[in-house]
Design a protein around this motif. Structure first.
Motif, PDB file in Angstrom:
ATOM      1  N   UNK A 168      74.457  34.832 -11.188  1.00  0.00           N
ATOM      2  CA  UNK A 168      73.239  33.952 -10.799  1.00  0.00           C
ATOM      3  C   UNK A 168      72.304  34.374 -11.605  1.00  0.00           C
ATOM      4  N   UNK A 169      72.054  35.164 -12.402  1.00  0.00           N
ATOM      5  CA  UNK A 169      71.119  35.368 -13.433  1.00  0.00           C
ATOM      6  C   UNK A 169      71.385  34.287 -14.542  1.00  0.00           C
ATOM      7  N   UNK A 170      72.505  34.547 -14.987  1.00  0.00           N
ATOM      8  CA  UNK A 170      73.117  33.470 -15.979  1.00  0.00           C
ATOM      9  C   UNK A 170      72.893  32.083 -15.691  1.00  0.00           C
ATOM     10  N   UNK A 171      73.261  31.787 -14.317  1.00  0.00           N
ATOM     11  CA  UNK A 171      73.126  30.310 -13.962  1.00  0.00           C
ATOM     12  C   UNK A 171      71.570  29.900 -13.947  1.00  0.00           C
ATOM     13  N   UNK A 172      70.830  30.799 -13.532  1.00  0.00           N
ATOM     14  CA  UNK A 172      69.493  30.518 -13.695  1.00  0.00           C
ATOM     15  C   UNK A 172      68.858  30.274 -15.012  1.00  0.00           C
ATOM     16  N   UNK A 173      69.252  31.024 -15.813  1.00  0.00           N
ATOM     17  CA  UNK A 173      68.935  30.904 -17.375  1.00  0.00           C
ATOM     18  C   UNK A 173      69.347  29.502 -17.922  1.00  0.00           C
ATOM     19  N   UNK A 174      70.671  29.071 -17.455  1.00  0.00           N
ATOM     20  CA  UNK A 174      71.260  28.003 -18.004  1.00  0.00           C
ATOM     21  C   UNK A 174      70.392  26.673 -17.610  1.00  0.00           C
ATOM     22  N   UNK A 175      69.992  26.752 -15.916  1.00  0.00           N
ATOM     23  CA  UNK A 175      68.960  25.916 -15.547  1.00  0.00           C
ATOM     24  C   UNK A 175      67.637  26.004 -16.314  1.00  0.00           C
ATOM     25  N   UNK A 176      67.023  26.794 -16.470  1.00  0.00           N
ATOM     26  CA  UNK A 176      65.972  26.801 -17.036  1.00  0.00           C
ATOM     27  C   UNK A 176      65.942  26.159 -18.668  1.00  0.00           C
ATOM     28  N   UNK A 177      66.961  26.606 -19.392  1.00  0.00           N
ATOM     29  CA  UNK A 177      67.041  26.089 -20.787  1.00  0.00           C
ATOM     30  C   UNK A 177      67.503  24.646 -20.685  1.00  0.00           C
ATOM     31  N   UNK A 178      68.243  24.199 -19.541  1.00  0.00           N
ATOM     32  CA  UNK A 178      68.772  22.759 -19.766  1.00  0.00           C
ATOM     33  C   UNK A 178      67.579  21.942 -19.479  1.00  0.00           C
ATOM     34  N   UNK A 179      66.647  22.472 -18.466  1.00  0.00           N
ATOM     35  CA  UNK A 179      65.320  21.693 -18.023  1.00  0.00           C
ATOM     36  C   UNK A 179      64.396  21.981 -19.101  1.00  0.00           C
ATOM     37  N   UNK A 180      64.488  22.673 -19.937  1.00  0.00           N
ATOM     38  CA  UNK A 180      63.419  23.090 -21.014  1.00  0.00           C
ATOM     39  C   UNK A 180      62.163  23.406 -20.307  1.00  0.00           C
ATOM     40  N   UNK A 181      62.324  24.442 -19.220  1.00  0.00           N
ATOM     41  CA  UNK A 181      61.202  25.014 -18.457  1.00  0.00           C
ATOM     42  C   UNK A 181      60.237  26.077 -19.152  1.00  0.00           C
ATOM     43  N   UNK A 182      59.129  26.020 -19.221  1.00  0.00           N
ATOM     44  CA  UNK A 182      58.206  26.906 -19.717  1.00  0.00           C
ATOM     45  C   UNK A 182      58.039  28.174 -18.795  1.00  0.00           C
ATOM     46  N   UNK A 183      58.041  27.795 -17.387  1.00  0.00           N
ATOM     47  CA  UNK A 183      57.889  28.661 -16.482  1.00  0.00           C
ATOM     48  C   UNK A 183      58.733  28.362 -15.229  1.00  0.00           C
ATOM     49  N   UNK A 184      59.030  29.698 -14.312  1.00  0.00           N
ATOM     50  CA  UNK A 184      59.863  29.359 -13.244  1.00  0.00           C
ATOM     51  C   UNK A 184      59.153  30.199 -12.173  1.00  0.00           C
ATOM     52  N   UNK A 185      58.512  29.561 -11.140  1.00  0.00           N
ATOM     53  CA  UNK A 185      57.802  29.848 -10.328  1.00  0.00           C
ATOM     54  C   UNK A 185      58.721  30.332  -8.794  1.00  0.00           C
ATOM     55  N   UNK A 186      58.743  31.349  -8.318  1.00  0.00           N
ATOM     56  CA  UNK A 186      59.608  32.041  -7.384  1.00  0.00           C
ATOM     57  C   UNK A 186      58.876  32.183  -6.080  1.00  0.00           C
ATOM     58  N   UNK A 187      58.962  31.453  -5.100  1.00  0.00           N
ATOM     59  CA  UNK A 187      58.084  31.722  -3.627  1.00  0.00           C
ATOM     60  C   UNK A 187      59.030  32.463  -2.816  1.00  0.00           C
ATOM     61  N   UNK A 188      58.395  33.637  -2.338  1.00  0.00           N
ATOM     62  CA  UNK A 188      59.225  34.409  -1.462  1.00  0.00           C
ATOM     63  C   UNK A 188      58.554  35.647  -1.020  1.00  0.00           C
ATOM     64  N   UNK A 189      59.471  36.611  -0.369  1.00  0.00           N
ATOM     65  CA  UNK A 189      58.947  37.801  -0.078  1.00  0.00           C
ATOM     66  C   UNK A 189      59.494  39.176  -0.806  1.00  0.00           C
ATOM     67  N   UNK A 190      59.766  40.051  -0.076  1.00  0.00           N
ATOM     68  CA  UNK A 190      60.159  41.200  -0.841  1.00  0.00           C
ATOM     69  C   UNK A 190      61.268  41.301  -1.797  1.00  0.00           C
ATOM     70  N   UNK A 191      62.232  40.737  -1.292  1.00  0.00           N
ATOM     71  CA  UNK A 191      63.547  40.588  -1.894  1.00  0.00           C
ATOM     72  C   UNK A 191      63.554  39.592  -2.982  1.00  0.00           C
TER      73      UNK A 191
END
Length: 621
Positions: A168-191
């Motif tokens: 899952x972490x590798x897939x997230x990294x791949x998505x961020x690199x493919x879309x050339x994201x400078x930032x990723x904002x995660x909306x959620x709770x404790x987990x």
């Protein structure tokens, strides 16, 4: 992928009216210049776990606090950011839906466009599964137009609530690199924010340029610590539930023949139940934290409710309202132990049909004692965090069943001479979870969205957006950011002579502080029979949630009575320390030097004792 994601809503006239409201920004977020002041490096409240956390997060542990300042602030050390290049930011709903989540997206979108109109906000469709699969859309003003100040998470949707495994972490990294994201904002709770911290650490280690930011959005209200005063959605949940509870109280008082057992969605902590009790004044509320601390059995709880029913009957009262938090079932020691045995057998592959025959003798006896409906619900597969499926276990029906049986027994024995006990059960959760957000949640979420941009503009990674001073008007709110690792703890278990931290560092749900001011306002449990709430039906109806008018600016009682400005106190301490340094310089008088040494020695000794692992007082969460 659900084709309804990213589709403009068809709005009622009320919803259209809501979209016209534009939240106010605190002075520190106004304008196009970002001013940030960095404090000292952070540690954790649980000092004895700090070495475990620092080893697990070598790149993101110990980072400084960040305070965002108004343009007129005269802080020489502040970093002033006036250049705002084009940035690309991704955003994803990772936790369960909570009212106000859409306004985080709106606030972030407005912030990035104000600072550079060419910047882009990309939303991932279908939660983290959409993130892994790189299913996304660009967030535009037109798209947002029908989601401003609206409830739900349906603009982007959500699925699973984790970014945890290596894949899952590798897939997230791949998505961020493919879309050339400078930032990723995660909306959620404790987990979700625990996962955000792990993701930020992984990105830092692999030199992925994407910065990770967390936002505290959870209806349970359990993401509370020294940096986070309140979660987006909690106010709405409690206000909607409180009105329904109050209506039930009025109905109980009118018919005078039913006891209503009301279970509230809350997971492991009882924050929602406490806030709703303070707003609506039911006759009884059972807090899981009290049950756990007192090690009450299910029979203890039943007896105390029955004693309360009998005391009311002696005053010719045969009605009442009892609030029950969703997580109560896991707070009862023997039931929790039973669940642990069941889950252990499930992990071993034992079928549902054979679990009861393989339980230990005491667990088997308890299991067989429970009503068939509850037995079936306890056998449901646990959640991903190994907790029971709390929303599916009808604790209110279990207690109503046990109380009815005990009252019938007392009737036969002649110790109870009142009318027959009648119970009606309710579970309130999804009704409030999908509500239109309160004005407070709309404002709070929108401001947090703006702070996310400020965090990214400052180049910070592994931080959570924070607002303190929330009980005051928006123009007095203090905005900042804190490293998520500073909020972490390591679970401890007593093994041998002492408690040893084991397991992975994470954010853990904050339970009710039984020494806090909010709890001091709770006059219910252990149900003293002279309690005015128990005996006198002092029901209170806060009325329907208002977006305009006299009730629009009401805030949670548990927020308003607390004095939580931790970030403000940290800054005040820094000011005092600087003042001491400016006074006690080489050349100062002997008397000044002696006074300083004596005072500092005393303060250091006291703080050393308080921060030691053996300190018996409860450290603040």
């Amino acid at each position: 992928m659900n084709s309804d994601y990213g589709v403009p809503r068809e709005l009622s006239e009320l919803q259209k009216k809501r979209t016209e409201y534009h939240p106010e920004l605190p002075p520190c977020l106004q304008g196009t210049t970002v001013r940030v002041e960095f404090g000292d490096g952070t540690t954790t409240a649980d000092y004895s776990s700090s070495h475990v956390i620092s080893r697990t997060f070598p790149h993101t542990y110990g980072q400084p606090l960040a305070h965002f300042l108004r343009a007129t602030a005269k802080i020489p050390e502040a970093q002033i950011i006036t250049e705002h290049p084009v940035i690309r930011v991704g955003i994803v709903f990772s936790g369960r839906q909570s009212p106000g989540g859409h306004n985080v997206i709106w606030g972030l979108h407005n912030a990035i466009k104000i600072h550079n109109p060419e910047s882009v906000l990309i939303g991932f469709l279908g939660g983290t599964e959409g993130l892994f699969a790189q299913k996304s859309l660009e967030i535009t003003e037109d798209l947002l137009s029908t989601y401003k100040n609206q409830g739900g998470f349906d603009l982007l949707g959500r699925t699973v609530d984790q970014i945890r495994t290596t894949e899952q972490i590798n897939a997230t990294r791949a998505a961020c690199l493919a879309l050339k994201l400078d930032g990723l904002v995660i909306i959620g709770g404790v987990t979700s924010n625990s996962d955000a911290a792990q993701l930020a650490e992984s990105f830092a280690e692999t030199k992925c340029p994407t910065k990770v930011v967390g936002v505290p959005v959870t209806l349970y209200g359990d993401l509370k610590n020294q940096f986070v005063e309140m979660n987006v959605g909690f106010d709405t949940i409690c206000r909607v539930n409180s009105q329904i509870i109050s209506n039930i109280c009025t109905d109980a008082l009118s018919a005078q023949k039913y006891y209503y057992f009301v279970r509230l969605m809350s997971r492991k902590a009882s924050h929602v139940a406490l806030e709703c009790a303070l707003q609506s004044h039911p006759n009884m509320v059972i807090l899981g934290e009290e049950v756990s601390l007192s090690k009450l059995t299910i029979f203890d709880i039943t007896k105390q409710i029955c004693d309360a029913v009998q005391a009311r009957a002696e005053q010719e009262k045969y009605h009442g309202v009892v609030l029950i938090p969703e997580g109560l079932i896991e707070s009862i020691p023997e039931v929790y132990a039973l669940l642990q045995e069941i889950h252990s057998l499930q992990r071993q592959g034992v079928s549902v049909e054979n679990i009861s025959s393989q339980l230990s003798p005491w667990a088997s006896a308890l299991f067989e004692f429970l009503p068939p409906l509850i037995r079936k619900q306890l056998l449901l597969l646990p959640e991903s965090d190994d907790s029971a499926q709390l929303s599916q276990i009808e604790t209110e029906k279990l207690l109503a069943h046990l109380v009815e049986a005990e009252m019938n027994k007392r009737t036969k024995e002649g110790t109870y001479k009142g009318k027959k006990f009648n119970a009606i059960c309710h579970f309130f959760g999804y009704q409030a979870r999908g509500a239109l957000p309160s004005k407070f949640d709309c404002d709070y979420a929108y401001v947090l969205g703006h702070i996310c941009y400020h965090i990214l503009a400052a180049g910070l990674n592994g931080y959570m957006a924070t607002v303190t001073n929330l009980k005051h008007p928006v123009n007095k709110w203090k905005c900042g950011a804190a490293p998520i690792t500073a909020m972490m703890t390591v679970k401890r278990y007593t093994r041998g002579p002492g408690a040893t931290p084991i397991g992975k560092p994470a954010l853990h749900p904050a339970t009710i502080d039984l020494k806090g001011k909010a709890y001091d306002m709770n006059y219910y449990f252990m149900f003293p029979c002279d309690s005015s709430f128990l005996m006198d039906d002092m029901y209170r109806n806060p009325g329907p949630m208002q977006f305009e008018g006299p009730g629009a600016d009401v805030k949670p009682l548990t927020l308003c009575i607390e004095d939580q400005d931790y970030m403000g106190r940290i800054k005040k301490l820094q000011e005092y320390l600087e003042k001491v340094k400016s006074i006690v310089k080489p050349g100062c008088s002997q008397d000044v030097l002696k006074a300083a040494l004596s005072s500092m020695a005393s303060v250091t000794e006291v703080l050393s004792v308080m921060s030691a692992p053996s300190f018996k007082g409860q450290l603040p969460l």
